[in-house]
Enzyme design. Structure first.
Site, PDB file in Angstrom:
ATOM      1  N   LYS A   1      -8.982   9.157   7.737  1.00 43.43           N
ATOM      2  CA  LYS A   1      -8.195   7.931   7.646  1.00 43.43           C
ATOM      3  C   LYS A   1      -8.600   7.156   6.386  1.00 43.43           C
ATOM      4  O   LYS A   1      -9.768   7.095   6.040  1.00 43.43           O
ATOM      5  CB  LYS A   1      -8.467   7.083   8.891  1.00 43.43           C
ATOM      6  CG  LYS A   1      -7.414   6.030   9.176  1.00 43.43           C
ATOM      7  CD  LYS A   1      -7.692   5.406  10.553  1.00 43.43           C
ATOM      8  CE  LYS A   1      -7.145   3.999  10.667  1.00 43.43           C
ATOM      9  NZ  LYS A   1      -5.731   3.814  10.555  1.00 43.43           N
TER      10      LYS A   1
ATOM     11  N   HIS B   1       3.892   1.546   2.399  1.00 42.96           N
ATOM     12  CA  HIS B   1       5.095   0.813   1.976  1.00 42.96           C
ATOM     13  C   HIS B   1       5.825   1.595   0.887  1.00 42.96           C
ATOM     14  O   HIS B   1       7.044   1.739   0.908  1.00 42.96           O
ATOM     15  CB  HIS B   1       4.727  -0.566   1.411  1.00 42.96           C
ATOM     16  CG  HIS B   1       3.918  -1.421   2.338  1.00 42.96           C
ATOM     17  ND1 HIS B   1       2.769  -2.056   1.940  1.00 42.96           N
ATOM     18  CD2 HIS B   1       4.085  -1.742   3.642  1.00 42.96           C
ATOM     19  CE1 HIS B   1       2.272  -2.749   2.957  1.00 42.96           C
ATOM     20  NE2 HIS B   1       3.051  -2.567   4.004  1.00 42.96           N
TER      21      HIS B   1
ATOM     22  N   CYS C   1      -7.465  -3.140  21.236  1.00 45.85           N
ATOM     23  CA  CYS C   1      -6.180  -2.554  20.875  1.00 45.85           C
ATOM     24  C   CYS C   1      -6.440  -1.251  20.114  1.00 45.85           C
ATOM     25  O   CYS C   1      -7.182  -1.256  19.141  1.00 45.85           O
ATOM     26  CB  CYS C   1      -5.393  -3.530  19.996  1.00 45.85           C
ATOM     27  SG  CYS C   1      -3.949  -2.770  19.243  1.00 45.85           S
TER      28      CYS C   1
ATOM     29  N   HIS D   1       0.838  -1.204   0.000  1.00 46.53           N
ATOM     30  CA  HIS D   1       0.000   0.000   0.000  1.00 46.53           C
ATOM     31  C   HIS D   1       0.870   1.251   0.000  1.00 46.53           C
ATOM     32  O   HIS D   1       2.102   1.170  -0.069  1.00 46.53           O
ATOM     33  CB  HIS D   1      -0.991  -0.025   1.161  1.00 46.53           C
ATOM     34  CG  HIS D   1      -0.367  -0.152   2.523  1.00 46.53           C
ATOM     35  ND1 HIS D   1       0.541   0.762   3.017  1.00 46.53           N
ATOM     36  CD2 HIS D   1      -0.512  -1.099   3.488  1.00 46.53           C
ATOM     37  CE1 HIS D   1       0.903   0.396   4.233  1.00 46.53           C
ATOM     38  NE2 HIS D   1       0.298  -0.736   4.538  1.00 46.53           N
TER      39      HIS D   1
ATOM     40  N   CYS E   1      -1.142  -6.713  16.242  1.00 42.62           N
ATOM     41  CA  CYS E   1       0.217  -6.295  16.627  1.00 42.62           C
ATOM     42  C   CYS E   1       1.132  -7.500  16.799  1.00 42.62           C
ATOM     43  O   CYS E   1       2.346  -7.346  16.862  1.00 42.62           O
ATOM     44  CB  CYS E   1       0.187  -5.525  17.945  1.00 42.62           C
ATOM     45  SG  CYS E   1      -0.730  -3.988  17.896  1.00 42.62           S
TER      46      CYS E   1
ATOM     47  N   HIS F   1      -5.788  -1.615  16.467  1.00 46.33           N
ATOM     48  CA  HIS F   1      -6.616  -2.589  15.742  1.00 46.33           C
ATOM     49  C   HIS F   1      -8.009  -2.661  16.355  1.00 46.33           C
ATOM     50  O   HIS F   1      -8.407  -3.694  16.909  1.00 46.33           O
ATOM     51  CB  HIS F   1      -5.950  -3.974  15.754  1.00 46.33           C
ATOM     52  CG  HIS F   1      -4.604  -3.966  15.114  1.00 46.33           C
ATOM     53  ND1 HIS F   1      -3.439  -3.813  15.825  1.00 46.33           N
ATOM     54  CD2 HIS F   1      -4.249  -4.037  13.806  1.00 46.33           C
ATOM     55  CE1 HIS F   1      -2.410  -3.810  14.985  1.00 46.33           C
ATOM     56  NE2 HIS F   1      -2.873  -3.942  13.762  1.00 46.33           N
TER      57      HIS F   1
ATOM     58  N   CYS G   1      -2.973  -9.094  21.166  1.00 48.46           N
ATOM     59  CA  CYS G   1      -3.543  -8.543  19.929  1.00 48.46           C
ATOM     60  C   CYS G   1      -2.872  -9.215  18.749  1.00 48.46           C
ATOM     61  O   CYS G   1      -1.659  -9.124  18.581  1.00 48.46           O
ATOM     62  CB  CYS G   1      -3.355  -7.031  19.832  1.00 48.46           C
ATOM     63  SG  CYS G   1      -3.847  -6.410  18.198  1.00 48.46           S
TER      64      CYS G   1
ATOM     65  N   LYS H   1     -11.175   1.174   2.929  1.00 51.93           N
ATOM     66  CA  LYS H   1     -11.864   0.638   1.751  1.00 51.93           C
ATOM     67  C   LYS H   1     -13.317   1.084   1.734  1.00 51.93           C
ATOM     68  O   LYS H   1     -13.861   1.402   0.682  1.00 51.93           O
ATOM     69  CB  LYS H   1     -11.782  -0.896   1.753  1.00 51.93           C
ATOM     70  CG  LYS H   1     -10.423  -1.406   1.296  1.00 51.93           C
ATOM     71  CD  LYS H   1     -10.535  -2.794   0.679  1.00 51.93           C
ATOM     72  CE  LYS H   1      -9.175  -3.287   0.187  1.00 51.93           C
ATOM     73  NZ  LYS H   1      -8.525  -4.204   1.126  1.00 51.93           N
TER      74      LYS H   1
HETATM   75 ZN    ZN Z   1      -2.952  -4.282  17.858  1.00 51.50          ZN
END
Ligand code: ZN
Length: 506
Positions: free
Chosen positions: A296, A20, A143, A17, A128, A146, A125, A299
């Site tokens: 943010k 990266h 988390c 993405h 992570c 996440h 998590c 999709k």
């Molecule tokens: Zn996490």
């Protein structure tokens, strides 16, 4: 003089993405800058092929792990190739030599008595791949990184690296080496992480749960925690533990996103101290990209910027330019296909490409396919030449990650000045009269020689387009080490074929 630049190695549980693409392109720009300064460079980027998330991603696609990793590895490599990232080493953590070296590092630390086995009950998590403390979680027990992934309760026996014995030493290292973490906001964040006693770091996962990883050398029922294994790539890429890695390692700079400051700023230095190895020279930390309006990317909103789509639509240099020009060091920056398109058209197209095309085509049409030799220079000629040399001088000096946007900006600002100069001098009027014909030659020469310097500077940011432009100008090889030098174009010489460098895109 050596310089070793690393990007993180990327989890391959999804396609590459924009994040990266960003880190690897910035690493590439820093590499090109340092090569232009005469440094010998090593740039590594690549993929992290271990861990539970990758294992599950393969299972979801009903693929064997080997086939899955092969497919994703190729996908990442293809994207970096299309982005023009001139990496010297593409990391795959499934490489045997890497795994052997990781196991060796663990065994050495274990032999020092710094790794202990114990029961752990708590929250985990999967996003992570980390155990979480109560205080790490949001109010509703998720988390924060996440929020859509439920944390799990685990009760496991694992191996742990003692971290606390090294906390003071690491703080001292940060105090003694202000360059160690840049920019300052993230150095402060790291100091904050180290302000309280550190819990032991879990460095294993039971094979009952995770099989995709490096076998723990001292217990066959476990694999190595994916972060421990991944971080070690920075050493194994340059041949550690065999001799010869030392000179590269002494000049190592890690480029990382702010979300992985903790593994790189806490775990990794402590792993190195525990193994008796020196720390990397520098952590260069960047913020993230968000959608237009600061939303943010997701999709469901449909504002995800896919690097390949952008390259297909606008060309790689539109993307490289936007990423270089519009990132901000310590706050998130906005990106969208519209923003990239606007910047491409208004900056690269209107300010740089258009001037090159107009001046070079004029020269070819009016001077029989050649670049004319200049006559005596006047004050305006001298002024624009001075501005161009000053604006591009930044590219002949060492560039840090946070310097990139301002140096790109300087090139655009001086391109405005060049356009003004060209419009004011109006070579199309000068050519009409035999008395001012020599003046016309001078204006064309000065404009194109200034553009040549700009293009040499842009080789560090948008090498493909800048290289094409230099061919059109029939420019000689840039000097090494590079500095902006005037009058390198040969007067009365043929120009190459003039193409539109940045065709307008709607
Ligand atoms: Zn996490």
């Amino acid at each position: 003089m050596k310089s070793y630049i690393t990007t993180p190695i990327y989890y391959v549980n999804g396609s590459p993405h924009i994040g990266h693409a960003f880190t690897s392109v910035m690493a590439d720009i820093l590499k090109r800058n340092r090569v232009a300064l005469g440094y010998e460079l090593m740039l590594s980027t690549g993929v992290d092929e271990h861990g539970q998330k990758n294992q599950e991603a393969a299972a979801e696609l009903d693929m064997s792990v080997t086939d899955y990793l092969e497919m994703r590895g190729k996908e990442f490599r293809d994207v970096f190739d299309r982005l023009g990232v001139a990496y010297d080493y593409f990391v795959r953590t499934s490489r045997e030599g890497h795994k052997t070296a990781v196991a060796g590092m663990e065994q050495a630390i274990f032999d020092k008595g710094l790794i202990v086995k114990k029961q752990y009950t708590g929250t985990y998590c999967k996003g992570c791949e980390e155990f979480k403390k109560e205080s790490d979680l949001t109010d509703d027990g998720q988390c924060p990184l996440h929020p859509t992934m439920k944390v799990e309760q685990t009760d496991e026996t694992n191996y742990f690296l003692k971290m606390e014995p090294y906390r003071e030493r690491l703080l001292q290292h940060i105090a003694d080496n202000p360059e160690f973490v840049q920019p300052e906001a993230f150095r402060n964040e790291l100091k904050q992480m180290l302000s309280e006693p550190l819990e032991d770091l879990c460095i294993s996962r039971p094979k009952a749960r995770v099989t995709l990883g490096v076998d723990l050398p001292f217990d066959p029922d476990f694999v190595t925690y994916v972060w421990f294994d991944a971080l070690a790539n920075y050493l194994t890429n340059i041949g550690w533990p065999e001799d010869g890695y030392e000179d590269w390692w002494a000049e190592c700079e890690h480029l990382i996103g702010k979300d992985i400051l903790k593994p790189h700023g806490v775990y990794w230095p402590i792993m190195l101290m525990a193994a008796g190895l020196p720390l990397p020279k520098k952590l260069s930390v960047h913020s993230h990209w968000v959608g237009a309006g600061g939303v943010k990317m997701s999709k469901s909103i449909g504002n995800v910027v896919d690097p390949i789509e952008v390259i297909d639509k606008l060309g790689v240099d539109a993307l490289r330019w936007y990423l270089a020009r519009h990132m901000r060091a310590d706050s998130d920056s906005q990106i969208s296909v519209d923003l990239i398109t606007q910047t491409y058209n208004s900056e690269l197209g209107n300010k740089v490409g258009n001037l090159l095309s107009r001046a070079a085509k004029f020269s070819k049409a009016r001077f029989d396919g050649t670049l004319p030799a200049p006559g005596p220079l006047n004050a305006q000629d001298e002024a624009i030449r001075k501005s161009v040399v000053e604006a591009t001088r930044g590219m002949s000096a060492w560039m840090n990650l946070a310097d990139i946007p301002a140096r790109a900006q300087a090139i655009i600002t001086v391109s405005d000045e060049m356009n003004n100069y060209f419009a004011e001098q109006a070579p199309w009027d000068l050519i009409k009269n035999e008395d001012t014909r020599e003046r016309c030659q001078t204006v064309i020469y000065v404009t194109l020689d200034c553009l040549r310097i700009v293009m040499e500077a842009l080789l560090q940011i948008i090498p493909g387009s800048a290289g094409k432009a230099l061919k059109m100008l029939n420019a000689p090889e840039p000097p090494l080490p590079w500095t902006p030098e005037l009058d390198k174009l040969q007067g009365d010489s043929e120009l190459g074929e003039i193409e539109t460098l940045f065709p307008r895109v709607q």
